[in-house]
Motif scaffolding. Sequence first.
Motif, short mmCIF file in Angstrom:
data_model
loop_
_atom_site.label_atom_id
_atom_site.label_comp_id
_atom_site.label_asym_id
_atom_site.label_seq_id
_atom_site.Cartn_x
_atom_site.Cartn_y
_atom_site.Cartn_z
N LEU A 67 1.04 -1.10 0.28
CA LEU A 67 0.08 -0.06 -0.27
C LEU A 67 0.33 1.30 -0.16
O LEU A 67 0.55 2.48 -0.74
N LEU A 68 2.09 0.99 1.04
CA LEU A 68 2.71 2.73 1.14
C LEU A 68 3.78 2.93 -0.72
O LEU A 68 3.95 3.76 -1.08
N SER A 69 3.64 1.69 -1.33
CA SER A 69 4.06 1.87 -2.82
C SER A 69 3.10 2.71 -3.65
O SER A 69 4.09 2.65 -4.01
N HIS A 70 1.92 2.70 -3.05
CA HIS A 70 1.51 3.55 -4.13
C HIS A 70 0.47 4.51 -3.50
O HIS A 70 -0.53 5.13 -4.26
N ILE A 71 1.22 5.21 -2.43
CA ILE A 71 0.89 5.53 -2.14
C ILE A 71 0.65 7.35 -2.16
O ILE A 71 -0.31 8.29 -2.63
N HIS A 72 1.88 7.85 -3.38
CA HIS A 72 1.86 8.94 -4.36
C HIS A 72 1.79 8.30 -6.17
O HIS A 72 2.02 9.46 -6.50
N SER A 73 1.36 7.41 -6.25
CA SER A 73 0.51 6.91 -7.15
C SER A 73 -0.63 7.40 -7.91
O SER A 73 -1.50 8.13 -7.23
N PRO A 74 -0.96 7.66 -8.95
CA PRO A 74 -2.06 8.45 -9.35
C PRO A 74 -3.69 7.55 -8.91
O PRO A 74 -4.77 8.07 -9.18
N ASN A 75 -3.13 6.38 -8.57
CA ASN A 75 -4.29 6.06 -8.53
C ASN A 75 -4.89 5.60 -6.85
O ASN A 75 -6.17 5.13 -6.23
N ALA A 76 -3.79 6.36 -5.69
CA ALA A 76 -4.39 6.02 -4.82
C ALA A 76 -5.60 6.87 -4.39
O ALA A 76 -6.33 6.58 -3.29
N MET B 131 -8.52 4.61 -5.08
CA MET B 131 -8.27 3.04 -4.49
C MET B 131 -8.63 3.10 -2.87
O MET B 131 -8.83 3.21 -1.89
N GLY B 132 -9.29 4.51 -1.95
CA GLY B 132 -9.34 5.42 -0.81
C GLY B 132 -8.33 5.01 0.03
O GLY B 132 -8.81 5.13 1.33
N LEU B 133 -6.91 5.53 -1.15
CA LEU B 133 -5.93 5.27 -0.08
C LEU B 133 -4.94 6.60 0.46
O LEU B 133 -5.00 7.14 -0.19
N THR C 87 2.60 7.55 12.12
CA THR C 87 2.28 7.33 10.72
C THR C 87 1.61 6.39 10.35
O THR C 87 2.01 5.61 9.71
N SER C 88 0.70 6.02 10.18
CA SER C 88 0.75 4.94 8.84
C SER C 88 -0.85 5.10 7.96
O SER C 88 -0.86 5.83 7.00
N LEU C 89 -1.85 3.87 7.53
CA LEU C 89 -2.37 3.77 6.37
C LEU C 89 -3.69 3.89 6.67
O LEU C 89 -4.29 3.31 7.41
N VAL C 90 -4.20 4.69 6.12
CA VAL C 90 -5.93 4.33 5.79
C VAL C 90 -6.37 3.76 4.53
O VAL C 90 -6.02 4.18 3.56
N LEU C 91 -7.27 2.51 4.57
CA LEU C 91 -7.44 2.31 2.96
C LEU C 91 -8.94 1.87 3.00
O LEU C 91 -10.07 1.19 4.09
N GLU C 92 -10.33 3.38 2.37
CA GLU C 92 -11.50 3.17 2.82
C GLU C 92 -11.80 1.88 1.89
O GLU C 92 -11.83 2.07 0.38
N GLY C 93 -12.55 1.49 3.12
CA GLY C 93 -12.87 -0.27 2.17
C GLY C 93 -14.02 -0.25 0.76
O GLY C 93 -13.58 -0.79 -0.10
#
Length: 347
Positions: free
Chosen positions: A75-84, A87-89, A135-141
């Motif tokens: 997930l962290l690898s996607h945090i700065h991607s256009p998909n974030a 993804m709800g990330l 600091t963590s991540l939130v991923l909206e289901g």
Amino acid sequence: MRVVVIGAGVVGLSTTLCIHERFHSVLPSLDVRVYADRFTPLTNTDVAAGLWQPYPSDSSNQQEAQWNQQTFDYLLSHIHSPNAANMGLALTSGYNLFREAVPDPSWKDIVLGFRKLTHRELDMFPDYSYGWFNTSLVLEGRRYLLWLTERLTEKGVKFFQRKVESFEEVARGGADVIINCTGVWAGMLQPDPLLQPGRGQIIKVDAPWMKHFIVTHDSDRGIYKSPYIIPGIQEVTLGGIFQLGNWSEVNNIQDHNTIWEGCCRLEPTLKDAKIVAEWTGFRPVRPQIRLEREQLCFGSSNTEVIHNYGHGGYGLTIHWGCALEAAKLFGKVLEERKLLRMPPPHL
């Protein structure tokens, strides 16, 4: 080769994506289908607040710890991607609060910037005497399920809304491999006395001033039984209900009051927040995740089943590591059947 994934929550869809991405290029005959009687927005994943955080005291299962880390790293690898955003990330920071000193969690080096709270920070939370900040991540289901569904649809995966009554029914329908991602309902397909529902109820509020998550812990009451406040990308999730063995999907007014009063005591400004939704869902509680192969015989044919369920309240926290493991097991099935033209990448 027909593969049927049963279940369309985060575990089912992420496992489908992982298997398709890793094997479609080396197995041209791969035909992947998803069967489920509930799709988003009606899955248990849709109810989850989505904070990446394993249980604070869970360090006994090294395999699950590895799956947690693989998921965080993915997930962290996607945090700065256009998909974030789709993804709800997003990154999120906040507090874990305790009434007494506790050992550091096994995942302290996975999250970012883990540290103990200072006395000045604890002064903001008079009911608590110890805590952590990280600091963590939130991923909206809900957003994540929509994103996964779009990716799978683009790849040609087909979705069927149907209630599966038995593995035999799916096997006789032409499935060579069945991936069982049925979560809390897995016991309806095969008895599992270790699996129980952990009912939860949450309130979604509009409170844009809430910028940090606050998760409280009460060792006497147990996990998820004390207030938590988790800001998402647009709404804030309030919770604090965990009822083992309760199958009621109806929102309960007493549980509503418990959540509301507990969270407003923790953060008094929430009294002015507008309630936008209220949901009930079931955590698939099991002493450990069931992630293994099983051969079932129906008539003269053997059908391979890969079980992937029992993720408790941390399905979003561990899902990608489990998807990778399920894909490895699927790869072994293909090797045994001599169906691989070459080793798949990244496994």
